[in-house]
Design a protein around this motif. Sequence first.
Motif, mmCIF file in Angstrom:
data_model
loop_
_atom_site.group_PDB
_atom_site.id
_atom_site.type_symbol
_atom_site.label_atom_id
_atom_site.label_comp_id
_atom_site.label_asym_id
_atom_site.label_seq_id
_atom_site.Cartn_x
_atom_site.Cartn_y
_atom_site.Cartn_z
ATOM 1 N N HIS A 1 8.961 1.680 -9.613
ATOM 2 C CA HIS A 1 7.601 2.184 -9.424
ATOM 3 C C HIS A 1 7.463 3.624 -9.931
ATOM 4 O O HIS A 1 6.522 3.963 -10.647
ATOM 5 C CB HIS A 1 7.247 2.102 -7.935
ATOM 6 N N HIS B 1 -0.002 8.827 -8.081
ATOM 7 C CA HIS B 1 1.371 8.479 -7.732
ATOM 8 C C HIS B 1 2.154 9.694 -7.242
ATOM 9 O O HIS B 1 2.930 9.590 -6.293
ATOM 10 C CB HIS B 1 2.060 7.793 -8.919
ATOM 11 N N ASP C 1 -0.669 3.240 -1.953
ATOM 12 C CA ASP C 1 -0.884 2.474 -3.184
ATOM 13 C C ASP C 1 -1.032 0.998 -2.822
ATOM 14 O O ASP C 1 -0.177 0.438 -2.143
ATOM 15 C CB ASP C 1 0.354 2.696 -4.077
HETATM 16 FE FE LIG Z 1 1.586 2.171 -8.255
#
Ligand SMILES: [Fe+2]
Length: 237
Positions: A76, A128, A227
């Motif tokens: 990720h 992120h 997320d």
């Molecule tokens: Fe993501």
Amino acid sequence: MATTTAAILTPPTSSLPTHQGLRVSTRSGLRWNNIQRKCLRKAGSAQITAKLELKPPPYQLDALEPHMSRETLEYHWGKHHRAYVDNLNKQIAGTELDEMTLEDVILSTYNKGNLLPPFNNAAQAWNHEFFWESMKPGGGGQPSGELLRLIERDFGSFEEFVKEFKAAAATQFGSGWAWLTYKGNTLDVGNAENPCPSEKDKKLVVVKSPNSVNPLVWNHYPLLTVDVWEVTISVRS
Ligand SMILES: [Fe+2]
């Protein structure tokens, strides 16, 4: 994804934004404009280009186990997040966006919801990094101080906030994000197409956003995020 991550999400413990503008400190050690820019001077040339760097999470990649595995972080952060930063650098190289902060690139390319090509990579890079900052090993639990006071004021109780936050993540259709934000005064903001101006401005709210959209474009101050992806990113079944 949202359920397991909730156990390690860490609401900010310090102060809320104290002034208008994007570059404010929302939690200790975190500033919104902390994406590092590295200046590179080409040999034999006066040209200087800014380059966004991929910042690592503020903990080891296995530090969130068992909630989030090392493999998940490697994938990720190491692949997805890296791709957003690399692709954005390619998109903005040599353009007027190259001189802007990441936040300004997001605001400029949101374009009142008619997204310009760099928006997705810019917003996902920001989202992120903020997501990694929203978690820590052994995190979770009730905050204290002013934040707790405002959560109780605006949600009724910490438990009610958690319930609303989880519900937002669980009901985000497809990919996107659930957020705890401080809703600023959205009345005169060019990009504030949604949500509409409200008497309920200047309070903590839980919002969700589709795909890469970041509440900065609504003049909200993000404080916590998770997320949400329709296909789980966990590589562990
Ligand atoms: Fe993501």
